[in-house]
Design a protein around this motif. Structure first.
Motif, PDB file in Angstrom:
ATOM      1  N   ASP A  66       8.169  -0.733   4.542  1.00  0.00           N
ATOM      2  CA  ASP A  66       8.050  -0.513   3.166  1.00  0.00           C
ATOM      3  C   ASP A  66       6.300  -0.584   2.945  1.00  0.00           C
ATOM      4  OD1 ASP A  66       9.105  -3.594   3.609  1.00  0.00           O
ATOM      5  OD2 ASP A  66       7.577  -3.538   2.214  1.00  0.00           O
ATOM      6  N   HIS A  70       3.416  -0.800  -0.278  1.00  0.00           N
ATOM      7  CA  HIS A  70       3.324  -1.287  -1.437  1.00  0.00           C
ATOM      8  C   HIS A  70       1.721  -0.799  -2.021  1.00  0.00           C
ATOM      9  CE1 HIS A  70       6.103  -4.746  -0.679  1.00  0.00           C
ATOM     10  NE2 HIS A  70       5.846  -4.275   0.531  1.00  0.00           N
ATOM     11  N   HIS A  71       1.761  -0.273  -3.123  1.00  0.00           N
ATOM     12  CA  HIS A  71       0.405   0.372  -3.620  1.00  0.00           C
ATOM     13  C   HIS A  71       0.081  -0.864  -4.875  1.00  0.00           C
ATOM     14  CE1 HIS A  71       0.959   4.026  -1.111  1.00  0.00           C
ATOM     15  NE2 HIS A  71       2.043   4.099  -1.593  1.00  0.00           N
ATOM     16  N   THR A 114      -3.212  -1.134  -0.190  1.00  0.00           N
ATOM     17  CA  THR A 114      -1.992  -0.654   0.195  1.00  0.00           C
ATOM     18  C   THR A 114      -1.627  -1.815   1.214  1.00  0.00           C
ATOM     19  OG1 THR A 114      -2.743   1.399   0.503  1.00  0.00           O
ATOM     20  CG2 THR A 114      -0.727   0.943   1.787  1.00  0.00           C
ATOM     21  N   GLN A 142      14.637  -4.620  -0.629  1.00  0.00           N
ATOM     22  CA  GLN A 142      14.256  -4.610  -1.884  1.00  0.00           C
ATOM     23  C   GLN A 142      14.569  -5.959  -2.619  1.00  0.00           C
ATOM     24  OE1 GLN A 142      12.147  -2.087  -3.321  1.00  0.00           O
ATOM     25  NE2 GLN A 142      12.169  -3.035  -5.362  1.00  0.00           N
ATOM     26  N   GLU A 145      11.740  -8.444  -4.452  1.00  0.00           N
ATOM     27  CA  GLU A 145      11.955  -8.917  -5.993  1.00  0.00           C
ATOM     28  C   GLU A 145      12.361 -10.342  -6.341  1.00  0.00           C
ATOM     29  OE1 GLU A 145      15.069  -5.997  -7.353  1.00  0.00           O
ATOM     30  OE2 GLU A 145      13.798  -4.304  -7.157  1.00  0.00           O
ATOM     31  N   ARG A 152       6.034  -5.716  -4.718  1.00  0.00           N
ATOM     32  CA  ARG A 152       7.224  -5.011  -4.844  1.00  0.00           C
ATOM     33  C   ARG A 152       6.890  -3.750  -4.242  1.00  0.00           C
ATOM     34  NH1 ARG A 152      10.118  -2.037  -9.375  1.00  0.00           N
ATOM     35  NH2 ARG A 152      12.159  -2.124  -8.544  1.00  0.00           N
ATOM     36  N   PRO A 153       7.906  -3.259  -3.068  1.00  0.00           N
ATOM     37  CA  PRO A 153       7.468  -1.872  -2.427  1.00  0.00           C
ATOM     38  C   PRO A 153       7.499  -0.710  -3.479  1.00  0.00           C
ATOM     39  CG  PRO A 153       9.582  -3.079  -1.757  1.00  0.00           C
ATOM     40  CD  PRO A 153       9.124  -3.828  -2.739  1.00  0.00           C
ATOM     41  N   ASP A 154       6.678   0.085  -3.188  1.00  0.00           N
ATOM     42  CA  ASP A 154       6.949   1.557  -3.773  1.00  0.00           C
ATOM     43  C   ASP A 154       7.709   2.303  -3.225  1.00  0.00           C
ATOM     44  OD1 ASP A 154       4.843   1.197  -6.292  1.00  0.00           O
ATOM     45  OD2 ASP A 154       3.569   0.464  -4.613  1.00  0.00           O
ATOM     46  N   GLU A 155       7.612   2.059  -1.970  1.00  0.00           N
ATOM     47  CA  GLU A 155       8.235   2.917  -0.762  1.00  0.00           C
ATOM     48  C   GLU A 155       9.128   2.158   0.212  1.00  0.00           C
ATOM     49  OE1 GLU A 155       5.971   6.068   0.848  1.00  0.00           O
ATOM     50  OE2 GLU A 155       4.308   5.870  -0.882  1.00  0.00           O
TER      51      GLU A 155
END
Length: 83
Positions: free
Chosen positions: A6, A8-9, A48, A62, A66, A72-75
Motif C-alpha cells: 500500500d 500513502h501520499h 510517500t 484498509q 482506518e 490512510r493508504p491512497d493505493e
C-alpha cells in the motif's frame, strides 16, 4: 494469504517516531482483521510511505489503517508474485 503493497501520499515530514506509533496502533488490530504488517518504508521529503502487508483482502488492510487512525493508504496493490 495475499501480500499487498500500500502507498500513502501526503506524509511530508513524517518521522520515524510517527511511523512507529502508527505501526503500534495497527499491530493492536492485526489479529482482528487477519492482517500482518511486514515492512514499512518512508520518504519524508516526498511524503510517500510504502507498507508491505499480508492479509485476506485489500479491504482488511484498509480497515486496519482506518481503525488505527494511522496513515490512510491512497493505493493498495496485491503482490501475487515475488522472488
Amino acid at each position: 494469504m495475499t501480500r499487498f503493497m500500500d502507498v500513502h501520499h501526503g506524509a511530508h515530514g513524517v518521522t520515524e517516531d510517527q511511523l512507529r506509533q502508527a505501526m503500534k496502533a495497527e499491530a493492536e488490530l492485526e489479529q482482528e482483521e487477519g492482517v500482518r504488517f511486514q515492512h514499512v518504508w518512508a520518504d519524508p521529503e516526498s511524503g510517500t510511505v510504502y507498507c508491505l502487508t499480508e492479509g485476506p483482502s485489500a479491504d482488511a488492510v484498509q480497515r486496519v489503517h482506518e481503525r488505527s487512525g494511522g496513515f490512510r493508504p491512497d493505493e493498495i496493490h496485491p503482490v501475487p508474485l515475488s522472488l
